[in-house]
Design a protein around this motif. Sequence first.
Motif, PDB file in Angstrom:
ATOM      1  N   LYS A 194       0.634  -1.030  -0.138  1.00 17.28           N
ATOM      2  CA  LYS A 194      -0.225   0.176  -0.238  1.00 17.28           C
ATOM      3  C   LYS A 194       0.847   1.598   0.418  1.00 17.28           C
ATOM      4  O   LYS A 194       1.671   1.446   1.235  1.00 17.28           O
ATOM      5  CB  LYS A 194      -1.213   0.169   0.716  1.00 17.28           C
ATOM      6  N   ILE A 248      -5.856  -9.514   4.550  1.00 15.63           N
ATOM      7  CA  ILE A 248      -6.380  -8.903   3.238  1.00 15.63           C
ATOM      8  C   ILE A 248      -6.848  -7.705   3.449  1.00 15.63           C
ATOM      9  O   ILE A 248      -7.062  -6.843   4.896  1.00 15.63           O
ATOM     10  CB  ILE A 248      -8.126  -9.500   2.870  1.00 15.63           C
ATOM     11  N   HIS A 306      -8.031  -3.601   3.721  1.00 16.61           N
ATOM     12  CA  HIS A 306      -9.200  -2.764   3.492  1.00 16.61           C
ATOM     13  C   HIS A 306      -9.460  -1.581   3.672  1.00 16.61           C
ATOM     14  O   HIS A 306      -9.531  -2.086   4.956  1.00 16.61           O
ATOM     15  CB  HIS A 306     -10.641  -4.129   3.733  1.00 16.61           C
ATOM     16  N   GLY A 307      -9.596  -0.652   3.528  1.00 15.81           N
ATOM     17  CA  GLY A 307      -9.288   0.650   3.793  1.00 15.81           C
ATOM     18  C   GLY A 307      -7.947   1.104   4.249  1.00 15.81           C
ATOM     19  O   GLY A 307      -6.623   0.821   3.909  1.00 15.81           O
ATOM     20  N   TYR A 332      -6.861  -7.583   8.130  1.00 18.95           N
ATOM     21  CA  TYR A 332      -7.914  -8.695   8.405  1.00 18.95           C
ATOM     22  C   TYR A 332      -7.403  -9.918   7.950  1.00 18.95           C
ATOM     23  O   TYR A 332      -7.072  -9.915   7.155  1.00 18.95           O
ATOM     24  CB  TYR A 332      -9.215  -8.730   7.976  1.00 18.95           C
ATOM     25  N   ARG A 367     -12.543 -13.534   1.197  1.00 20.04           N
ATOM     26  CA  ARG A 367     -12.736 -11.867  -0.256  1.00 20.04           C
ATOM     27  C   ARG A 367     -13.765 -10.843   1.253  1.00 20.04           C
ATOM     28  O   ARG A 367     -14.258 -11.800   1.146  1.00 20.04           O
ATOM     29  CB  ARG A 367     -13.586 -12.859  -1.126  1.00 20.04           C
ATOM     30  N   ILE A 368     -13.766 -10.094   0.454  1.00 24.82           N
ATOM     31  CA  ILE A 368     -14.459  -8.629   0.642  1.00 24.82           C
ATOM     32  C   ILE A 368     -15.321  -7.807  -0.680  1.00 24.82           C
ATOM     33  O   ILE A 368     -14.510  -7.768  -1.385  1.00 24.82           O
ATOM     34  CB  ILE A 368     -13.648  -7.299   1.134  1.00 24.82           C
ATOM     35  N   LYS A 369     -16.423  -8.397  -0.271  1.00 20.42           N
ATOM     36  CA  LYS A 369     -17.377  -7.753  -1.395  1.00 20.42           C
ATOM     37  C   LYS A 369     -18.333  -6.938  -0.239  1.00 20.42           C
ATOM     38  O   LYS A 369     -19.277  -6.990   0.633  1.00 20.42           O
ATOM     39  CB  LYS A 369     -17.990  -9.170  -2.149  1.00 20.42           C
ATOM     40  N   ASN A 411     -19.351  -4.537   1.731  1.00 20.75           N
ATOM     41  CA  ASN A 411     -18.782  -4.490   3.089  1.00 20.75           C
ATOM     42  C   ASN A 411     -19.127  -6.033   4.121  1.00 20.75           C
ATOM     43  O   ASN A 411     -19.380  -5.922   4.595  1.00 20.75           O
ATOM     44  CB  ASN A 411     -19.353  -3.859   3.420  1.00 20.75           C
ATOM     45  N   LEU A 450     -17.567 -10.439   5.320  1.00 22.74           N
ATOM     46  CA  LEU A 450     -15.987 -10.726   5.013  1.00 22.74           C
ATOM     47  C   LEU A 450     -16.664 -12.048   4.420  1.00 22.74           C
ATOM     48  O   LEU A 450     -17.255 -12.532   4.922  1.00 22.74           O
ATOM     49  CB  LEU A 450     -15.942  -9.857   6.443  1.00 22.74           C
ATOM     50  N   PRO A 490     -15.577  -1.221  10.068  1.00 25.00           N
ATOM     51  CA  PRO A 490     -14.466  -2.104   9.983  1.00 25.00           C
ATOM     52  C   PRO A 490     -13.272  -2.035  11.623  1.00 25.00           C
ATOM     53  O   PRO A 490     -13.078  -3.986  11.333  1.00 25.00           O
ATOM     54  CB  PRO A 490     -13.811  -1.178   9.138  1.00 25.00           C
TER      55      PRO A 490
END
Length: 717
Positions: A119, A159, A161-162, A166, A202-204, A206, A208, A224
């Motif tokens: 990142k 993973i 996310h923002g 996680y 996987r995240i879709k 919001n 998990l 989150p």
Amino acid sequence: MIKKQNILANLICFIVIVQLISLSTNSSGQQINEQNNFFTKNSVDSSLIEAEGCSELAQWDNNYGDPNDIFVQDTLLSKIAYVTLDSAGLLFYDISNPSKAKLLGHYTDADGLNQIEVKEKYAFITGGDYGLKVLNVGSPKNAKLVINFDEVDYISNFIIHGNYIYGLQWRGLFVIDISDPKKPFLENTYELNYLFGPNDMRIKNNFLYLIGFEGIEILDISNPRNPEYVTTWEFGIDIYSFDLYDSTAIITNSYDVFFFDITVPQNYSLITKFRDVRCQSNSIQVVDHYVFSFSNNGFICFDVEDPNNVIKVNEFIYQFGYLARALIQGEFIYLIDYYSGIVIIYIGDLTSTPVNVGNVLTNGHAADTYVQGNVAYVANYGGGLDILDIDNPTNPKLITRYKANLGFYSTAYLENSRLYLANYFTQTIDILDVTSPDAPVQLNSLYDNEFLFWLPYVEMVVKNEIAFVIETFEYYHIYEGSLSIVNCTNPANISVINSLSNFDAILYDLDVVENHLFLATSNGLLIFEIENDYELTLVSEYSDISSLISGVFVEEDTVYLAAQDYGLIILDVTDTENPVLVGSIDTDEYPGLAFGGYEVFVENNIIYLADLSQGLLIYDGTDPSNPIPIGSYFRQDYSPFYAHNVRELVHFNDIFVSDDVVFLASGYSGLLIVHQDDLPTHWMSLQNIIIISLTTTIPFVIVGLIVFVIWRIKKRI
């Protein structure tokens, strides 16, 4: 008469002046050589080297170990691939041109690295029990550790996310706040409800999705920091991988890809399934409305825009892979394969015919080497064939790297312009035309069920386009060796013309001289006579001092043996039916453990012995009954199999000597190039003597001539 006397006197004076200058210079040079005769150094941070009578010139090692994961980052000026390694840290490549990847840097202050996500200028990496490493990779050539976050350990997957990570542990989920990468902190932990620990995520939208072998647990991460349990899906099948497209869940199970309608999450139903026995799917990814199902043998792409009419779009199939990771980004797919390294595939608009546009090899180890002129051929087990320019042995340069059929080359032998390679994995003999070393061309590849190759005990000698190949099969510690004779006269039609099997031993090495074949086995030395029709007749055996013979080299009527449970054995085979012991040296420092000689090479009466406990031992073999030690080379490197602070003795798989330079195929340490410093006078070839004489005498002649002319002018004045 007076003129003749003057000429003679002038000549004597001139010779005296030259000799005085030469002697004074040589004497100082000899002192320097004596001072440097023995040294211990760390030529690389990870290596410990001890040498006597010789010195290391260079190391060629492009093998970094097995790759585990990849992340690709597009910058304004380039495209950078970050590759984690199982045993050697982190590699940085510029892959702007996929066919010509450039190594930018190598971070070595860690081993056992696994997953990586990047990142901005920070890389987040897991591996082993040390938790999460955060590196500043703003400059790939100078990556620096920012923090080693050890509040969690043994992270199996994570993973980003923002501003949150996680991560998964056994039956546990943790949340790490990385708003400030320099100061990450553990925000929350969550105990999973599902019995078996998940292995992927996987995240879709919001949500998990935690993917376990028997089910999928779903959490709401709208907040989150505090995931909330939603439900668990159990599809009644083993789940290898999972992803989503709108209201369609895609699940892989061995050779099957299932498509489920999850419009009503609690009442999902099977839409269709697809099976391809060539591809045992272990990973899937969804991009737009395309599903890519990855396996060890390639991938298949489906169009799922209409879930009720799933269409297979294209496929990319290759042989003998072992997929670790797959990443789809833009127009490319990046595969991390334990056998093939980094494979870059162009897919264009996702429906284009896949094309392999790049391959970066990171693994393998040097198993064998052959040198001719200024070119060295290095067979890398798992890493293909490296062809090197060694015109300057202190700075070997890669001409090209060749790899076909996974490139598990265990043996290389060059005759004329043909290079013969034994491919351990595909059980083939590959023949290359290397007339142009920068563009090797495969002429043919012979597969025969006689070739077992289940052990890396594969050796080959080629004489007059006839290849003699030995291999060994192991089954529950029972060994069976076989010997094949292959006619390669016509590369388009190579064939086995004779074979012997049922050797109840490991066949280690062989040499062929005139009409005799010398075979080194775990039961001793076997000597065969080669008949005109290539039938073999056993004429004698030798196992008096040692039966565990792993190396053989024949020079005229003398046979040199490397014995693992002894050391060096020298035989006179003037009468091949009655080998006579001439000399021997016991080098095994650990009696009973077989840590003696392994490989042997002889050039101009100098014997080079690769020893399993002492490294390279060099002897003056002018008198075979009394070999005299004249040098040694010992090296320890950090092992790729243990912690980064454990060194192991480097094992030399093969030796090749050209002039006064020794080439050592050294496994994970690559190709080591060593120079023999002080050699007996008899060792020097006529060519070397002429070259040395010219290069050392001409300067003195010139200086002597100048001094002589000045002296004569002054005398006349």
